[in-house]
Motif scaffolding. Structure first.
Motif, PDB file in Angstrom:
ATOM      1  N   UNK A 272       6.433 -23.160  20.285  1.00 26.03           N
ATOM      2  CA  UNK A 272       5.484 -24.094  19.570  1.00 26.03           C
ATOM      3  C   UNK A 272       5.478 -23.574  18.195  1.00 26.03           C
ATOM      4  N   UNK A 273       5.600 -22.362  17.837  1.00 23.44           N
ATOM      5  CA  UNK A 273       5.356 -21.758  16.375  1.00 23.44           C
ATOM      6  C   UNK A 273       6.838 -21.786  15.739  1.00 23.44           C
ATOM      7  N   UNK A 274       7.831 -22.508  16.142  1.00 27.68           N
ATOM      8  CA  UNK A 274       9.192 -22.621  15.437  1.00 27.68           C
ATOM      9  C   UNK A 274       9.173 -23.506  14.414  1.00 27.68           C
ATOM     10  N   UNK A 275       8.416 -24.370  14.285  1.00 23.50           N
ATOM     11  CA  UNK A 275       8.241 -25.201  13.368  1.00 23.50           C
ATOM     12  C   UNK A 275       8.444 -24.733  11.783  1.00 23.50           C
ATOM     13  N   UNK A 276       7.751 -23.604  11.532  1.00 23.38           N
ATOM     14  CA  UNK A 276       7.812 -22.556  10.450  1.00 23.38           C
ATOM     15  C   UNK A 276       7.782 -21.284  10.692  1.00 23.38           C
ATOM     16  N   UNK A 277       8.961 -21.095  11.060  1.00 20.56           N
ATOM     17  CA  UNK A 277       9.325 -19.446  11.724  1.00 20.56           C
ATOM     18  C   UNK A 277       8.566 -18.407  10.670  1.00 20.56           C
ATOM     19  N   UNK A 278       8.893 -18.635   9.184  1.00 19.18           N
ATOM     20  CA  UNK A 278       8.379 -17.550   8.234  1.00 19.18           C
ATOM     21  C   UNK A 278       6.861 -17.421   8.193  1.00 19.18           C
TER      22      UNK A 278
ATOM     23  N   UNK B 123       9.382 -16.316  24.927  1.00 16.30           N
ATOM     24  CA  UNK B 123       9.333 -15.954  23.568  1.00 16.30           C
ATOM     25  C   UNK B 123      10.618 -15.449  22.806  1.00 16.30           C
ATOM     26  N   UNK B 124      10.505 -16.127  21.370  1.00 20.05           N
ATOM     27  CA  UNK B 124      11.744 -15.625  20.661  1.00 20.05           C
ATOM     28  C   UNK B 124      11.462 -14.527  19.802  1.00 20.05           C
TER      29      UNK B 124
END
Length: 169
Positions: free
Chosen positions: A18-24, A66-67
């Motif tokens: 769910x947090x991969x939209x903006x990885x940085x 998790x990634x």
């Protein structure tokens, strides 16, 4: 030498899908949660960082969601070492020890045994430690000490010291 170190750290950061939209941004939020807590990678407290580099594309391990990313940062850390000399402001006095505040943020203490060995005695009437040679007046509110132990619990460090000396402000 100074307890403040600038160092390059390699960290592993785990993100949910769910947090991969903006990885940085998600990695920065993850690292921001590490600020002002003990970090075993740098053997100290992470105070600030910059120069974030994402070193890989992220990996999924086993069947976990998790990634995992490898990242590199340039970090400013508070990394006290044994035998390092530091100065602490006396924050409280007890018959068993003196509490110190180091750099207005970190806790430390010098035990009664070490204070007595260095020429101090506890004045029960004033409830403070005084020099055997005359006492600690208002101007003498700091002690220099040598770090003997660094304690860490739940990300918070405290220092234990020996060989205290009064330091005029």
């Amino acid at each position: 030498s100074s307890p403040f170190c600038k160092q390059t750290l390699q960290l592993k950061v785990s993100l949910l899908p769910s947090s991969l939209r903006d990885v940085r941004c998600s990695i920065e939020k993850n690292i921001n949660q590490m600020l002002f807590t003990y970090n075993s990678t740098c053997q100290g407290v992470l105070l600030a960082y910059d120069d974030l580099k994402i070193l890989d594309q992220g990996k999924i391990l086993n069947e976990f969601p998790h990634i995992h990313y490898s990242v590199s940062i340039t970090a400013l850390t508070f990394t006290p070492r044994k035998k390092m000399k530091l100065v602490g402001k006396i924050s409280e006095s007890f018959p068993s020890h003196v509490g110190l505040l180091i750099h207005d943020f970190f806790n430390g203490m010098v035990s009664a045994d070490n204070l007595v060995r260095a020429g101090f005695r506890f004045d029960a009437e004033q409830y403070t430690w005084v020099n055997v040679d005359g006492g600690m007046d208002e101007a003498l509110t700091h002690l220099e000490f040598e770090v003997s132990k660094v304690h860490e619990c739940a990300g918070v460090i405290s220092l234990e010291g020996v060989n205290p000396k009064v330091v005029p402000v």
